[in-house]
Design a protein around this motif. Structure first.
Motif, PDB file in Angstrom:
ATOM      1  N   PRO A 122       0.798  -1.235   0.000  1.00  6.53           N
ATOM      2  CA  PRO A 122       0.000   0.000   0.000  1.00  6.53           C
ATOM      3  C   PRO A 122       0.825   1.276   0.000  1.00  6.53           C
ATOM      4  N   ASP A 123       2.037   1.216   0.556  1.00  5.00           N
ATOM      5  CA  ASP A 123       2.873   2.423   0.567  1.00  5.00           C
ATOM      6  C   ASP A 123       3.620   2.635  -0.744  1.00  5.00           C
ATOM      7  N   GLY A 124       3.380   1.769  -1.744  1.00  9.82           N
ATOM      8  CA  GLY A 124       4.033   1.911  -3.045  1.00  9.82           C
ATOM      9  C   GLY A 124       5.250   1.038  -3.232  1.00  9.82           C
ATOM     10  N   ASP A 125       5.744   0.413  -2.161  1.00 13.73           N
ATOM     11  CA  ASP A 125       6.897  -0.482  -2.283  1.00 13.73           C
ATOM     12  C   ASP A 125       6.514  -1.754  -3.043  1.00 13.73           C
ATOM     13  N   LEU A 126       7.527  -2.421  -3.525  1.00 13.30           N
ATOM     14  CA  LEU A 126       7.351  -3.707  -4.195  1.00 13.30           C
ATOM     15  C   LEU A 126       8.292  -4.704  -3.537  1.00 13.30           C
ATOM     16  N   ALA A 127       7.799  -5.915  -3.270  1.00 15.66           N
ATOM     17  CA  ALA A 127       8.644  -6.978  -2.718  1.00 15.66           C
ATOM     18  C   ALA A 127       8.633  -8.144  -3.693  1.00 15.66           C
ATOM     19  N   GLY A 178      20.036   2.413  -5.994  1.00 12.04           N
ATOM     20  CA  GLY A 178      20.686   2.031  -4.752  1.00 12.04           C
ATOM     21  C   GLY A 178      20.440   0.578  -4.410  1.00 12.04           C
ATOM     22  N   ALA A 179      21.154   0.103  -3.412  1.00 12.87           N
ATOM     23  CA  ALA A 179      21.053  -1.295  -3.008  1.00 12.87           C
ATOM     24  C   ALA A 179      19.759  -1.517  -2.227  1.00 12.87           C
ATOM     25  N   PRO A 180      18.914  -2.456  -2.646  1.00 13.41           N
ATOM     26  CA  PRO A 180      17.658  -2.704  -1.936  1.00 13.41           C
ATOM     27  C   PRO A 180      17.879  -3.539  -0.679  1.00 13.41           C
ATOM     28  N   ALA A 181      16.867  -3.561   0.175  1.00 15.60           N
ATOM     29  CA  ALA A 181      16.889  -4.414   1.359  1.00 15.60           C
ATOM     30  C   ALA A 181      16.654  -5.863   0.940  1.00 15.60           C
ATOM     31  N   LEU A 182      17.364  -6.786   1.601  1.00 10.05           N
ATOM     32  CA  LEU A 182      17.274  -8.205   1.278  1.00 10.05           C
ATOM     33  C   LEU A 182      16.969  -9.009   2.531  1.00 10.05           C
ATOM     34  N   LEU A 183      16.159 -10.049   2.360  1.00  9.04           N
ATOM     35  CA  LEU A 183      15.951 -11.077   3.366  1.00  9.04           C
ATOM     36  C   LEU A 183      16.336 -12.396   2.723  1.00  9.04           C
ATOM     37  N   THR A 184      17.165 -13.192   3.401  1.00  9.15           N
ATOM     38  CA  THR A 184      17.697 -14.406   2.771  1.00  9.15           C
ATOM     39  C   THR A 184      17.670 -15.570   3.752  1.00  9.15           C
ATOM     40  N   HIS A 185      17.283 -16.729   3.232  1.00  5.05           N
ATOM     41  CA  HIS A 185      17.416 -17.976   3.995  1.00  5.05           C
ATOM     42  C   HIS A 185      18.054 -19.019   3.089  1.00  5.05           C
ATOM     43  N   THR A 186      19.138 -19.642   3.575  1.00  6.26           N
ATOM     44  CA  THR A 186      19.893 -20.601   2.778  1.00  6.26           C
ATOM     45  C   THR A 186      19.850 -21.979   3.422  1.00  6.26           C
ATOM     46  N   ASN A 187      20.346 -22.971   2.696  1.00  3.11           N
ATOM     47  CA  ASN A 187      20.316 -24.360   3.128  1.00  3.11           C
ATOM     48  C   ASN A 187      21.007 -24.541   4.482  1.00  3.11           C
ATOM     49  N   GLY A 188      20.253 -25.024   5.477  1.00  3.80           N
ATOM     50  CA  GLY A 188      20.808 -25.279   6.792  1.00  3.80           C
ATOM     51  C   GLY A 188      20.839 -24.090   7.723  1.00  3.80           C
ATOM     52  N   ALA A 189      20.466 -22.898   7.242  1.00  7.66           N
ATOM     53  CA  ALA A 189      20.520 -21.703   8.091  1.00  7.66           C
ATOM     54  C   ALA A 189      19.469 -21.794   9.194  1.00  7.66           C
ATOM     55  N   THR A 190      19.768 -21.210  10.334  1.00  6.81           N
ATOM     56  CA  THR A 190      18.865 -21.233  11.476  1.00  6.81           C
ATOM     57  C   THR A 190      18.207 -19.878  11.726  1.00  6.81           C
ATOM     58  N   SER A 191      18.247 -19.021  10.723  1.00  3.30           N
ATOM     59  CA  SER A 191      17.550 -17.739  10.812  1.00  3.30           C
ATOM     60  C   SER A 191      17.479 -17.132   9.419  1.00  3.30           C
ATOM     61  N   THR A 232      21.389  -4.734  -6.796  1.00  2.87           N
ATOM     62  CA  THR A 232      20.589  -3.605  -7.259  1.00  2.87           C
ATOM     63  C   THR A 232      19.164  -4.081  -7.478  1.00  2.87           C
ATOM     64  N   ALA A 233      18.306  -3.153  -7.823  1.00  2.59           N
ATOM     65  CA  ALA A 233      16.913  -3.506  -8.092  1.00  2.59           C
ATOM     66  C   ALA A 233      16.791  -4.430  -9.288  1.00  2.59           C
ATOM     67  N   THR A 234      17.769  -4.406 -10.159  1.00  2.45           N
ATOM     68  CA  THR A 234      17.687  -5.197 -11.393  1.00  2.45           C
ATOM     69  C   THR A 234      18.673  -6.344 -11.445  1.00  2.45           C
ATOM     70  N   SER A 235      19.499  -6.513 -10.409  1.00  8.44           N
ATOM     71  CA  SER A 235      20.518  -7.555 -10.457  1.00  8.44           C
ATOM     72  C   SER A 235      20.766  -8.118  -9.062  1.00  8.44           C
ATOM     73  N   GLN A 236      20.584  -9.438  -8.925  1.00  9.98           N
ATOM     74  CA  GLN A 236      20.854 -10.132  -7.678  1.00  9.98           C
ATOM     75  C   GLN A 236      21.489 -11.482  -7.996  1.00  9.98           C
ATOM     76  N   THR A 237      22.105 -12.086  -6.995  1.00  9.72           N
ATOM     77  CA  THR A 237      22.640 -13.440  -7.127  1.00  9.72           C
ATOM     78  C   THR A 237      22.012 -14.309  -6.052  1.00  9.72           C
ATOM     79  N   LEU A 238      21.468 -15.455  -6.461  1.00 10.93           N
ATOM     80  CA  LEU A 238      20.726 -16.323  -5.559  1.00 10.93           C
ATOM     81  C   LEU A 238      21.576 -17.528  -5.182  1.00 10.93           C
ATOM     82  N   PRO A 239      21.871 -17.721  -3.898  1.00 14.60           N
ATOM     83  CA  PRO A 239      22.618 -18.914  -3.488  1.00 14.60           C
ATOM     84  C   PRO A 239      21.810 -20.181  -3.793  1.00 14.60           C
ATOM     85  N   PRO A 240      22.472 -21.324  -3.877  1.00 17.00           N
ATOM     86  CA  PRO A 240      21.733 -22.576  -4.065  1.00 17.00           C
ATOM     87  C   PRO A 240      20.750 -22.811  -2.922  1.00 17.00           C
ATOM     88  N   LEU A 241      19.612 -23.425  -3.246  1.00 18.26           N
ATOM     89  CA  LEU A 241      18.606 -23.807  -2.253  1.00 18.26           C
ATOM     90  C   LEU A 241      18.286 -22.651  -1.309  1.00 18.26           C
TER      91      LEU A 241
END
Length: 679
Positions: free
Chosen positions: A401-406, A432-445, A453-462
């Motif tokens: 509602p505030d105009g952001d996109l996730a 600018g660099a966007p905010a990120l939330l990430t969970h990877t294989n075996g992580a406990t948080s 950037t808004a147009t470029s990211q790298t995704l870890p396996p799993l």
């Protein structure tokens, strides 16, 4: 050594080399193209979207630690008293004859935990061994005496499992175990319960499309379970209940048709006002112990399924279960999978004591999937279409509602880090660099950071990655979103779309645009200064999903309207008519009969063509003509001994069709190249 042994040795060495090879690095991988289309709006995220099941045999149901963990995961609905136990549970004396009831699991304790979690309750009334009076007394205790305000009440659990279709697991004392009897009881329960509190909502059990016993009809029934229940109790039902244990991690492609078929059954059978009836997925689990029930693959599948179901308009998806217990122990992607369907560890051990789960209430990977979902898609956000060109990478998106996109990005590859490039339609991200939330294989948080950037990211396996983006310019003074569109005068090639006007912003509204969703992109069908538009050049027998946007005099664009989905028909008149009937269904196949009527000049030699709507449908065999299948296309040619089809004559052919997903029947047939009217 002999040549054959040499080949074997070479193969072994290659396999060992592959196992020891490092995971593919993002620099060596073709970037994945992700498309996010803010103009292709889907459902709004409901307040009850993220749910879970509590069971009275779980001694930790009412503990503060459990409630606090569920709150941190963003769980907003808790279902009680737990699956099949619902049909043996008697709330007044807190007993379940034939089952185990753990201490500290009574209704008041459950409600205390619900309030501490900050969730809404859903209660399943005892249908199998209870009564309408018992259920009404529970409503009185909950909402009149205690003031708990429990609004959502189910009538029984998986009552089609009472043995009526051959298999039985659900307790049911009724002599008549048919869908007609269940429908009669739903009416009685609804009347008794709403006499106590008219504001409650009543849910009735349906079979999930393409899941047993969906499609089955037994002797004495007037149709399938869903047809009979909806036809006889539709006026008393406020929501329907589906359960889904897909048994695999790649089944979210079934969801759109699953929900479409359920909505079509509701609209067809439930009577006037059926659009009020919601859909709840009150039990869901990936159900795939071999591929990772409580390790990362299961978590990725869970996040994908939750997002897909909620984007399709399901108002709650409830994980089975908060605590469940150890099952078959395997190693999955470098971690021990305990075969536990719970979100949290029960700290149990295998029967021989050789393997034990981690300490009580340790979160399993699917817990973090629900937590990620609650942070990605918050109540009031609107899902929008997103897609990728790489099957190993899945994308979902919401507009806030505030105009952001996730944007939620899911990398299901176990060995490849995927670079992604993200393109946007209807949204311009800030630099600018966007905010990120990430969970990877075996992580406990879930980790929070900024990067890329808004147009470029790298995704870890799993991994699960949520990218939160701000708009490049302030979203003020723009028109409001148009209201819910409706379709009228739908034919084979046209439809009239109408919608409530949008509220103007700083400038007057200049026009409205109607956009069709085509995957993750949009196709504009037309525009108008009014609030109704007739669109043409549509394809017969095709499902369309459209949105309306408002554009003001300065070019400012509103949010997209809620989606409208409609299906075009076939010609009102044609030189041929086709009638397809599903004559006998057994859950993964059926006998189909096709009647072909010639309404035109006599035909000497005919060919009927149609295509399977989905890749999971196929032809097992046909009769009455010569049948061939090429890809998804079916061609039926007259028997050489009987090529004529006189004016007014009907030829009947039959086939056996197979399916492994929701069975959307073919709707468009051509006879010698002419599109027929389908009855």
């Amino acid at each position: 050594m002999p040549e054959s042994l040499s080949r074997v040795a070479s193969a072994v060495l290659l396999a060992l080399a592959a196992l020891s090879a490092p995971p593919a690095h993002a620099d060596d991988v073709t970037p994945v193209a992700v498309t996010v289309n803010a103009r292709a709006a889907l459902a709004t995220v409901p307040a009850t979207g993220i749910g879970a099941n509590h069971a009275i045999w779980d001694a930790n149901l009412g503990t503060d630690q459990t409630a606090d963990l569920l709150k941190d995961a963003g769980v907003k609905l808790l279902r009680y008293p737990g699956g099949s136990y619902s049909d043996i549970y008697h709330w007044a004396d807190h007993t379940a004859p034939g089952g185990y009831v753990a201490p500290g699991t009574d209704f008041d304790t459950f409600m205390r935990g619900v309030r501490r979690t900050g969730a809404q309750p859903m209660v399943t009334a005892n249908y199998g061994t209870g009564s309408a009076d018992e259920a009404a007394a529970w409503v009185r205790q909950a909402n009149v005496v205690k003031g708990y305000g429990v609004k959502l009440w189910e009538i029984g659990n998986e009552n089609y499992g009472n043995g009526h279709y051959g298999n039985g697991w659900e307790a049911d004392d009724h002599a008549d175990k048919s869908p007609a009897q269940y429908a009669r009881e739903v009416v009685a329960y609804a009347d008794a319960m709403k006499a106590v509190d008219p504001t409650i909502k009543i849910g009735a059990v349906l079979t999930t499309p393409a899941n047993w016993p969906d499609g089955l009809v037994t002797a004495g029934d007037d149709g399938t379970w869903n047809k009979v229940v909806l036809s006889n109790a539709g006026s008393k039902i406020d929501f329907v209940i589906l359960h889904w244990y897909p048994g695999a991690l790649d089944r979210t492609g079934h969801v759109e048709d699953m929900i479409h078929l359920a909505r079509r059954q509701i609209a067809t059978y439930a009577g006037p006002g059926s659009e009020r009836i919601g859909i709840a997925m009150t039990e869901f689990n990936t159900g795939s112990s071999s591929n990772g029930t409580n390790t990362q693959p299961g978590a990725l599948a869970a996040a994908d399924a939750y997002a897909t179901l909620l984007a399709g308009g399901v108002f709650t998806v409830d994980w089975w279960n908060v605590h469940n217990g150890i099952g078959a122990v395997t190693q999955v992607e470098g971690h021990t999978d305990y075969g536990d369907f719970g979100l949290l560890s029960s700290a149990g051990c295998t029967s021989d004591g050789s393997v034990c789960e981690p300490p009580l209430n340790t979160p399993f990977a699917p817990y973090y999937a629900l937590q990620m979902m609650s942070r990605f898609a918050r109540p009031g956000d609107q899902f929008v279409r997103a897609g990728t060109d790489q099957p190993k990478v899945v994308a979902h998106a919401v507009r806030r509602p505030d105009g952001d996109l996730a944007v939620l990005l899911i990398n299901t590859s176990s060995g490849t880090s995927y670079p992604v490039t993200i393109g946007y339609a209807g949204f311009s991200p800030a630099s600018g660099a966007p905010a990120l939330l990430t969970h990877t294989n075996g992580a406990t948080s879930i980790t929070s950071s900024t990067g890329g950037t808004a147009t470029s990211q790298t995704l870890p396996p799993l991994s699960l990655t949520t990218v939160v983006l701000h708009p490049a310019t302030a979203q003020t003074g723009l028109p409001g979103a148009p209201g819910q569109p409706v379709a009228a005068n739908v034919t084979d090639k046209a439809a009239t779309i109408s919608w409530p006007a949008a509220a103007p912003g700083r400038r007057a509204i200049a026009k409205y645009e109607v956009h069709r969703q085509v995957g993750a992109v949009s196709e504009q069908l037309g525009e108008t200064a009014g609030t109704s538009l007739t669109v043409g050049n549509l394809r017969p027998g095709t499902r369309y999903t459209v949105n309306v946007i408002a554009r003001d005099a300065g070019g400012g664009v509103s949010w997209a309207s809620p989606p409208l989905t409609f299906t075009t028909g076939t010609p009102a008149s044609s030189s041929c008519t086709v009638r397809l009937t599903d004559q006998n269904d057994w859950g993964n196949g059926y006998v189909g009969a096709i009647d072909i009527t010639n309404n035109g000049a006599p035909i000497n030699g005919w060919t009927l063509n149609f295509s399977w709507p989905r890749t999971w449908q196929s032809l097992s065999g046909g009769w009455g003509a010569v049948w061939t299948q090429t890809g998804s296309d079916i061609k039926i040619v007259n028997d050489p001994a009987n090529p004529s089809l006189p004016t007014g004559a009907t030829a009947t052919v039959g086939y056996v069709g197979n399916y492994t997903g929701p069975n959307v029947l073919p709707a468009v047939f051509t006879l010698n190249g002419t599109v027929c009217r389908t009855e």
